[in-house]
Each structure stands twice: as structure tokens, then as C-alpha cells.
Design a protein around this motif. Structure first.
Motif, PDB file in Angstrom:
ATOM      1  N   ARG A 105       0.866  -1.181   0.000  1.00 36.87           N
ATOM      2  CA  ARG A 105       0.000   0.000   0.000  1.00 36.87           C
ATOM      3  C   ARG A 105       0.895   1.221   0.000  1.00 36.87           C
ATOM      4  NH1 ARG A 105      -4.153  -0.795   4.841  1.00 36.87           N
ATOM      5  NH2 ARG A 105      -5.241   0.889   3.751  1.00 36.87           N
ATOM      6  N   VAL A 106       0.673   2.103  -0.938  1.00 36.17           N
ATOM      7  CA  VAL A 106       1.533   3.263  -1.140  1.00 36.17           C
ATOM      8  C   VAL A 106       1.150   4.366  -0.155  1.00 36.17           C
ATOM      9  CG1 VAL A 106       2.300   4.987  -2.809  1.00 36.17           C
ATOM     10  CG2 VAL A 106       1.803   2.644  -3.569  1.00 36.17           C
ATOM     11  N   GLY A 108       0.474   8.033   0.797  1.00 43.26           N
ATOM     12  CA  GLY A 108       0.044   9.235   0.101  1.00 43.26           C
ATOM     13  C   GLY A 108       0.212  10.474   0.952  1.00 43.26           C
ATOM     14  N   ASP A 109      -0.545  11.505   0.661  1.00 44.21           N
ATOM     15  CA  ASP A 109      -0.464  12.755   1.397  1.00 44.21           C
ATOM     16  C   ASP A 109      -0.766  12.529   2.870  1.00 44.21           C
ATOM     17  OD1 ASP A 109       0.079  14.002  -0.984  1.00 44.21           O
ATOM     18  OD2 ASP A 109      -2.002  14.622  -1.336  1.00 44.21           O
ATOM     19  N   ARG A 112      -1.061   8.872   4.604  1.00 46.83           N
ATOM     20  CA  ARG A 112      -2.209   7.985   4.469  1.00 46.83           C
ATOM     21  C   ARG A 112      -1.876   6.853   3.510  1.00 46.83           C
ATOM     22  NH1 ARG A 112      -7.620  10.512   2.077  1.00 46.83           N
ATOM     23  NH2 ARG A 112      -6.247  10.550   0.237  1.00 46.83           N
ATOM     24  N   GLY A 114      -2.662   3.785   0.853  1.00 50.80           N
ATOM     25  CA  GLY A 114      -3.597   3.523  -0.227  1.00 50.80           C
ATOM     26  C   GLY A 114      -4.426   2.280   0.042  1.00 50.80           C
ATOM     27  N   ASP A 118      -2.783  -2.067  -3.554  1.00 45.80           N
ATOM     28  CA  ASP A 118      -2.479  -0.803  -4.215  1.00 45.80           C
ATOM     29  C   ASP A 118      -1.309  -0.953  -5.190  1.00 45.80           C
ATOM     30  OD1 ASP A 118      -2.840   1.946  -4.506  1.00 45.80           O
ATOM     31  OD2 ASP A 118      -1.521   2.453  -2.844  1.00 45.80           O
ATOM     32  N   HIS A 201      -7.635   1.152  -9.781  1.00 44.90           N
ATOM     33  CA  HIS A 201      -6.770   2.172 -10.372  1.00 44.90           C
ATOM     34  C   HIS A 201      -7.133   2.478 -11.827  1.00 44.90           C
ATOM     35  CE1 HIS A 201      -4.129   3.174  -7.141  1.00 44.90           C
ATOM     36  NE2 HIS A 201      -3.837   1.910  -6.898  1.00 44.90           N
ATOM     37  N   SER A 207      -8.432   7.500  -8.145  1.00 44.88           N
ATOM     38  CA  SER A 207      -7.113   7.017  -8.548  1.00 44.88           C
ATOM     39  C   SER A 207      -6.410   8.075  -9.389  1.00 44.88           C
ATOM     40  CB  SER A 207      -7.257   5.725  -9.361  1.00 44.88           C
ATOM     41  OG  SER A 207      -6.038   5.395  -9.995  1.00 44.88           O
ATOM     42  N   HIS A 208      -5.142   8.322  -9.067  1.00 40.91           N
ATOM     43  CA  HIS A 208      -4.407   9.312  -9.862  1.00 40.91           C
ATOM     44  C   HIS A 208      -4.163   8.828 -11.286  1.00 40.91           C
ATOM     45  CE1 HIS A 208      -1.241   6.776  -8.042  1.00 40.91           C
ATOM     46  NE2 HIS A 208      -0.551   7.015  -9.137  1.00 40.91           N
TER      47      HIS A 208
END
Length: 274
Positions: A105-106, A108-109, A112, A114, A118, A201, A207-208
Motif C-alpha cells: 500500500r503506497v 500518500g499525502d 495515508r 492507499g 495498491d 486504479h 485514482s491518480h
């Protein structure tokens, strides 16, 4: 970790393996050792781009090794993590390496994490008694060399200093220059386990990957990245951006920098679940 899951049910044929090695400009290694693994990862990162074009071209993404290898080898494309690490796992197994997919799990900002599944990374065992190694050709700008999963000290890499840190429930956090990258679950998985993460994703407005176009690869002395119509080159730490003016320039950039031949310029599509 002693638990084992089945290796590839459909190993690559010798001819298919040779074609994959040709794609990344690598010779068939004499041994499945750490030196060979390092060379294969480096060559993969410098030839096969990290890209999410299929999401915006309306192309299906099927997490089956044969289809993933076909995309990389025959179609001369790249992909995102599930595709790149899925295909690379098939190549490594065909060369004698023992490969286990791991889910991550990545961060994030705000630190947090993912969604589950992920990201996919690979645990690779070599015949020389070193490692086991974390191998990852699907995280974009990341470590160029395999990372020793058993080490908790800093590991020097051309792209920074990496370190594994113990995390709750037996997980491992990977840090790069002190910054959290992703949380790795060391339990063995199979490629099919990542279908939900891939679907998220590809389709979610959160999802980015559905909100942007990216195509990027390592160049040896930096990176080259095409984000929509902005071509970004980084050479020995110096970053330069160029706005491409028309479709012809964009298509030429895909072809010249990434070896990708497209019939039309991709554009960001609305997520399926929006």
C-alpha cells in the motif's frame, strides 16, 4: 517465509524468453544469481516504460502472464505496476529465479496508506544464497537495483538511500531518503489477487491514474517523462520541461523516447465510475 505458492502455471517457452531478453537488451544469464538479477532489473527499467496509456486508450488490462508478456514483448509497450511486475515475474521464473508476488500500500499525502493491493512488488530468491530481494520495475522513479529484504540498514542505490523498517502486523515500510514509499505485506500472493486493485486504479475517480497521462523511463543519467503534452527530461539532477504543441509532436515523443507507436494521441478519459 517458508510458505510457498505455485510458480507460473504456463512458463515462458525458451523462444519467448529469448524474445523478452532481446526486448530489454539483455543476454541470457549463466546463473540465477544476484548479479544477473541486478542486471535484468536495470535493463528492464531503462527499456520498458512505466505508463498508464491503456486506461485512456480504452484498452483492456488482463492480469494474465501471457497477455502481459505479449504487451511488453510483442507490442513493445510498457504498463503500470501490475503489468510490469507481472510480466517481469514470468521472465525471472523462466530463467530459474523463485519469484513471489507481494502486495503493498503506497503512502500518500499526510502518510495515508492507499487501498489494499495498491501496488505489486516481487520477492525474488537467487541461487547464490544472497537476499531474498525486493524487485520492482513498476513503481516509476524508484530503486534501480534489487533491495535486500533481510536488511534493516540503509542500502545505497543510484536513486537514493533505501531502508526497510518494521511496521505493525509483520509488515515492512520502505523508506527512500527518509521518506515513506510503501508498506509491504510479506505474505505470498498470486497475480490474480491484484485484480481488484488493478480495477480500482483503472476506473476510480480517486485514482491518480484515471486523472492523468504518464509515460516515463530511466535513461541512465536521469529520466524522461511525458505527462500529457509536457515532455520532462532530467539529466544528472537538472530538470527541463517542454510543452509539445501538437499531436504530431506528442506521437513523435512517444515513439522517439519510449519506442511506443500510436495511431492517435491519447487523452484523459472520464473514469468509468464517475
Amino acid at each position: 517465509m517458508n510458505e510457498e505458492l505455485p510458480q507460473s502455471a504456463h512458463p515462458l517457452t525458451p523462444a519467448r524468453t529469448d524474445a523478452y531478453l532481446e526486448r530489454i537488451g539483455a543476454a541470457r544469464p549463466a546463473r540465477d544469481d544476484a548479479a544477473a538479477l541486478r542486471e535484468l532489473q536495470l535493463r528492464h527499467l531503462r527499456t520498458v516504460p512505466f505508463e498508464n496509456l491503456s486506461i485512456h486508450l480504452g484498452e483492456d488490462i488482463v492480469l494474465e502472464e501471457e497477455k502481459l508478456v505479449d504487451k511488453v514483448v510483442t507490442k513493445r509497450r510498457g504498463g503500470f505496476c501490475y503489468e510490469l511486475n507481472g510480466a517481469f515475474a514470468a521472465l525471472l521464473r523462466s530463467l530459474g529465479f523463485r519469484v513471489t508476488p507481494l502486495q503493498a500500500r503506497v503512502f500518500g499525502d499526510g502518510g495515508r496508506l492507499g487501498v489494499p493491493y495498491d501496488h505489486i512488488a516481487l520477492r525474488v530468491e537467487t541461487s547464490d544464497g544472497t537476499g531474498p530481494w525486493l524487485v520492482d520495475v513498476g513503481f516509476g522513479d524508484h530503486a534501480l537495483h534489487p533491495l535486500d529484504l533481510g536488511s534493516r540498514t540503509e542500502q545505497e542505490d543510484p536513486c537514493g538511500r533505501f531502508r526497510f523498517r518494521e511496521a505493525p502486523q509483520g509488515d515492512l515500510d520502505l523508506l527512500r531518503d527518509g521518506s515513506e514509499q510503501f508498506r509491504l505485506d510479506p505474505r505470498p500472493r498470486v497475480l490474480e489477487d491484484f485484480r481488484a486493485g488493478s480495477w480500482y486504479h483503472r476506473t476510480s475517480p480517486d485514482s491518480h491514474f484515471t486523472r492523468s497521462l504518464v509515460c516515463s523511463r530511466n535513461t541512465g543519467d536521469g529520466r524522461v517523462t511525458l505527462r500529457s503534452r509536457t515532455l520532462i527530461t532530467t539529466v544528472r539532477g537538472e530538470r527541463h520541461g517542454t510543452e509539445l504543441s501538437g499531436d504530431a509532436e506528442v506521437l513523435a515523443a512517444y515513439r522517439d523516447h519510449f519506442g511506443i507507436s500510436l495511431t492517435h494521441t491519447p487523452s484523459v478519459r472520464a473514469p468509468l465510475t464517475a
